[in-house]
Design a protein around this motif. Structure first.
Motif, PDB file in Angstrom:
ATOM      1  N   ALA A 145       0.832  -1.202   0.000  1.00 32.93           N
ATOM      2  CA  ALA A 145       0.000   0.000   0.000  1.00 32.93           C
ATOM      3  C   ALA A 145       0.870   1.257   0.000  1.00 32.93           C
ATOM      4  O   ALA A 145       0.580   2.236  -0.710  1.00 32.93           O
ATOM      5  CB  ALA A 145      -0.923  -0.014   1.218  1.00 32.93           C
ATOM      6  N   LEU A 146       1.953   1.251   0.770  1.00 33.21           N
ATOM      7  CA  LEU A 146       2.867   2.391   0.812  1.00 33.21           C
ATOM      8  C   LEU A 146       3.500   2.651  -0.553  1.00 33.21           C
ATOM      9  O   LEU A 146       3.716   3.807  -0.951  1.00 33.21           O
ATOM     10  CB  LEU A 146       3.957   2.135   1.858  1.00 33.21           C
ATOM     11  CG  LEU A 146       5.027   3.212   2.031  1.00 33.21           C
ATOM     12  CD1 LEU A 146       4.409   4.502   2.546  1.00 33.21           C
ATOM     13  CD2 LEU A 146       6.114   2.730   2.995  1.00 33.21           C
ATOM     14  N   SER A 147       3.777   1.582  -1.297  1.00 33.49           N
ATOM     15  CA  SER A 147       4.425   1.710  -2.609  1.00 33.49           C
ATOM     16  C   SER A 147       3.535   2.413  -3.628  1.00 33.49           C
ATOM     17  O   SER A 147       4.037   2.914  -4.652  1.00 33.49           O
ATOM     18  CB  SER A 147       4.809   0.326  -3.142  1.00 33.49           C
ATOM     19  OG  SER A 147       5.712  -0.323  -2.275  1.00 33.49           O
ATOM     20  N   LEU A 148       2.252   2.440  -3.397  1.00 29.82           N
ATOM     21  CA  LEU A 148       1.339   3.077  -4.349  1.00 29.82           C
ATOM     22  C   LEU A 148       1.556   4.586  -4.429  1.00 29.82           C
ATOM     23  O   LEU A 148       1.220   5.203  -5.439  1.00 29.82           O
ATOM     24  CB  LEU A 148      -0.118   2.790  -3.951  1.00 29.82           C
ATOM     25  CG  LEU A 148      -0.530   1.320  -3.903  1.00 29.82           C
ATOM     26  CD1 LEU A 148      -1.999   1.210  -3.502  1.00 29.82           C
ATOM     27  CD2 LEU A 148      -0.294   0.630  -5.244  1.00 29.82           C
ATOM     28  N   ILE A 149       2.125   5.175  -3.379  1.00 34.31           N
ATOM     29  CA  ILE A 149       2.316   6.630  -3.362  1.00 34.31           C
ATOM     30  C   ILE A 149       3.370   7.076  -4.373  1.00 34.31           C
ATOM     31  O   ILE A 149       3.088   7.916  -5.231  1.00 34.31           O
ATOM     32  CB  ILE A 149       2.668   7.113  -1.947  1.00 34.31           C
ATOM     33  CG1 ILE A 149       1.520   6.784  -0.981  1.00 34.31           C
ATOM     34  CG2 ILE A 149       2.960   8.615  -1.945  1.00 34.31           C
ATOM     35  CD1 ILE A 149       1.834   7.092   0.471  1.00 34.31           C
ATOM     36  N   PRO A 150       4.613   6.562  -4.326  1.00 31.46           N
ATOM     37  CA  PRO A 150       5.609   7.027  -5.305  1.00 31.46           C
ATOM     38  C   PRO A 150       5.292   6.625  -6.740  1.00 31.46           C
ATOM     39  O   PRO A 150       5.779   7.270  -7.675  1.00 31.46           O
ATOM     40  CB  PRO A 150       6.918   6.383  -4.822  1.00 31.46           C
ATOM     41  CG  PRO A 150       6.487   5.236  -3.973  1.00 31.46           C
ATOM     42  CD  PRO A 150       5.210   5.645  -3.338  1.00 31.46           C
ATOM     43  N   ILE A 151       4.505   5.569  -6.946  1.00 29.79           N
ATOM     44  CA  ILE A 151       4.140   5.183  -8.310  1.00 29.79           C
ATOM     45  C   ILE A 151       3.379   6.310  -8.998  1.00 29.79           C
ATOM     46  O   ILE A 151       3.448   6.462 -10.224  1.00 29.79           O
ATOM     47  CB  ILE A 151       3.299   3.890  -8.300  1.00 29.79           C
ATOM     48  CG1 ILE A 151       4.160   2.697  -7.867  1.00 29.79           C
ATOM     49  CG2 ILE A 151       2.685   3.599  -9.668  1.00 29.79           C
ATOM     50  CD1 ILE A 151       3.394   1.402  -7.723  1.00 29.79           C
TER      51      ILE A 151
END
Length: 510
Positions: A145-151
């Motif tokens: 879920a955290l990785s969705l931000i920089p994407i």
């Protein structure tokens, strides 16, 4: 809202007034990068390669080699040879695997802050051999879920994440390294230990692990252009790759070896994963100071994994999916598709043991080596480093080949795979001849060489027209606002200055 309006809303941003078929070949992420988005400087690439090397995966690769009987310096030598051979590109391998490792960082952080969280690791889900428990699954989902931000951020802006990682990740790695050596009173017995294997067995163990190192960096051979195209100058790409990558990767791997060695003195067993070592610290030395130290290092490693996953996996997948479905997919949307696949691919199975981890590393290179062989041989040997950019976005250009398919490339690609396929079957348990096993153990070399040779030979036998330098100088595709009043720009003067200044085009700049 009608169906046509819904389709229009789903379409990726692209130039106006495209024909129906052109809409399937162009969008803003596929078109040549406008100057206002070519913002990466040389220092951005230095921090990118430093950041990409500092991740848990790099710690584990070399330290896992020691478990097969190699000495610390033999394992480290394999690491050095790997990046030097593949210094044109670097990578970590899979979005799912990196997200799983990142999830382990998150779970370790949770256990350091709330010790009672560790009880979740006792709740096994599914087959116990797969190593999945409720605690690590929670960490995996939180990291995903955290990785969705920089994407979400475009490529020319995401460079700031790698700068942050280049600062934070080394802090965490050095802190764990110093902590382990201080606790153990030295580097442990591995420095003076002799190899437990010798002769041909040692030689092939070295080659197998060398292939693992090369495979670990193979992905960015095929997607280095995703970042190089954002460079303000062609030369900004080259030196950082040649210097920062092999040196940083080797240093981090040496840290992994020595940390693993010190674990034998601290915990009485060799622990090849730095995350497992931090868990062991929490279990054996459950003080407030230990919890604080583990929490800080876990945060650093989480940022490290986040940067690696974005750099090596989500962006490359986004670019590839954009090329396949440009009407509806952008790099951002493709990155989110990659994130979804990473959740459902069950990466914990690969991470459940060092042998499975190394087997997949080697097997992955079978396919990537053939792609690399075809790509590099086409650019340097067949096309003579010339690309007609306009024809990449039209149905009737020089790259149409046979109804849009380059049969020579496919034949060479499958030839590179074919030479390794028997040995690959042996690696997963099927009895095969020894020669097939040896060829497979050289999989990246054999796949690359065979695919390159077959592609060059086929182009000699069945040649296709290659554009001239003058034809490649004019670029007319793109949005009008990128080039002023017209949607075209003649690159001949720009190219002339570039050649006179010694900045010749490389594969990484097209």
């Amino acid at each position: 809202m009608g169906f046509s309006a819904i389709v229009k809303k789903l379409e990726a941003p692209r130039p106006d007034n495209l024909s129906g078929m052109e809409a399937f070949l162009q969008n803003d992420d596929l078109l040549p990068v406008p100057e206002n988005q070519r913002l990466w400087q040389a220092w951005n690439y230095y921090t990118f390669w430093v950041a990409d090397s500092f991740n848990v995966n790099t710690f584990q690769i070399a330290s896992s080699m020691v478990t097969v009987g190699m000495t610390w310096w033999q394992a480290w030598l394999a690491v050095w040879v790997g990046p030097v051979f593949n210094r044109a590109a670097t990578a970590c391998i899979w979005y799912g695997v990196q997200a799983w490792i990142g999830g382990q960082c998150i779970f370790t952080l949770l256990c350091a802050i709330w010790p009672q969280t560790v009880v979740l690791s006792t709740h096994i889900i599914g087959n116990p051999e797969n190593g999945l428990d409720a605690g690590h699954l929670l960490g995996f989902l939180l990291f995903s879920a955290l990785s969705l931000i920089p994407i979400y951020f475009p490529l020319h802006q995401i460079r700031h994440l790698f700068t942050l990682k280049a600062i934070v990740a080394p802090v965490g790695g050095i802190a764990l390294f110093a902590w382990c050596l201080s606790k153990a009173g030295g580097a442990g017995p591995i420095i003076h230990a002799k190899a437990t294997i010798s002769g041909s067995k040692m030689g092939w163990a070295f080659i197998i692990n060398l292939m693992s190192c090369i495979s670990n960096m193979a992905t960015l051979i095929t997607n280095a252009t995703d970042f190089a195209s954002r460079s303000s100058k062609p030369k900004n790409v080259i030196i950082p790759q040649l210097v920062a990558l092999p040196c940083t990767f080797a240093i981090v791997s040496l840290f992994g070896i020595l940390i693993g060695s010190s674990s034998t003195l601290i915990f009485g067993e060799y622990i090849w994963s730095p995350l497992a070592i931090m868990d062991a610290f929490l279990e054996k030395f459950p003080s407030h100071a230990t919890r604080a130290g583990v929490a800080i290092i876990a945060i650093c490693f989480t940022i490290a994994q986040l940067g690696t996953n974005i750099a090596a996996n989500s962006i490359s997948a986004g670019c590839d999916l954009t090329a396949l479905f440009p009407r509806f997919l952008s790099i951002r949307r493709g990155g989110y598709v990659c994130a979804l696949v990473g959740v459902v691919m069950c990466p914990w199975i690969l991470e459940s043991s060092s042998s499975k981890f190394e087997s997949y590393l080697a097997g992955y290179s079978v396919f990537l080596s053939s792609i690399c062989g075809v790509t590099i041989s086409h650019f340097y040997a067949v096309a003579n480093r010339r690309i007609k950019v306009d024809d990449l976005y039209t149905l009737d250009g020089v790259y149409r080949y046979y109804y849009g398919v380059n049969l020579r490339a496919y034949a060479a690609y499958f030839a590179g795979i074919a030479i390794n396929v028997v040995g690959f079957a042996g690696a997963v348990g099927t009895p095969v001849p020894l020669i097939a096993t040896r060829i497979y153990q050289l999989s990246f070399f054999t796949g690359f060489i065979v695919s390159s040779a077959v592609y060059i030979i086929l182009n000699k036998i069945f040649p296709v027209y290659q554009p001239t330098e003058a034809e490649c100088a004019v670029v007319t595709v793109g949005r009008k606002e990128w080039f002023g009043e017209t949607a075209s720009v003649n690159r001949s003067e720009e190219d002339k200055k570039s050649y006179e200044g010694g900045e010749k085009t490389t594969l990484a700049q097209v």
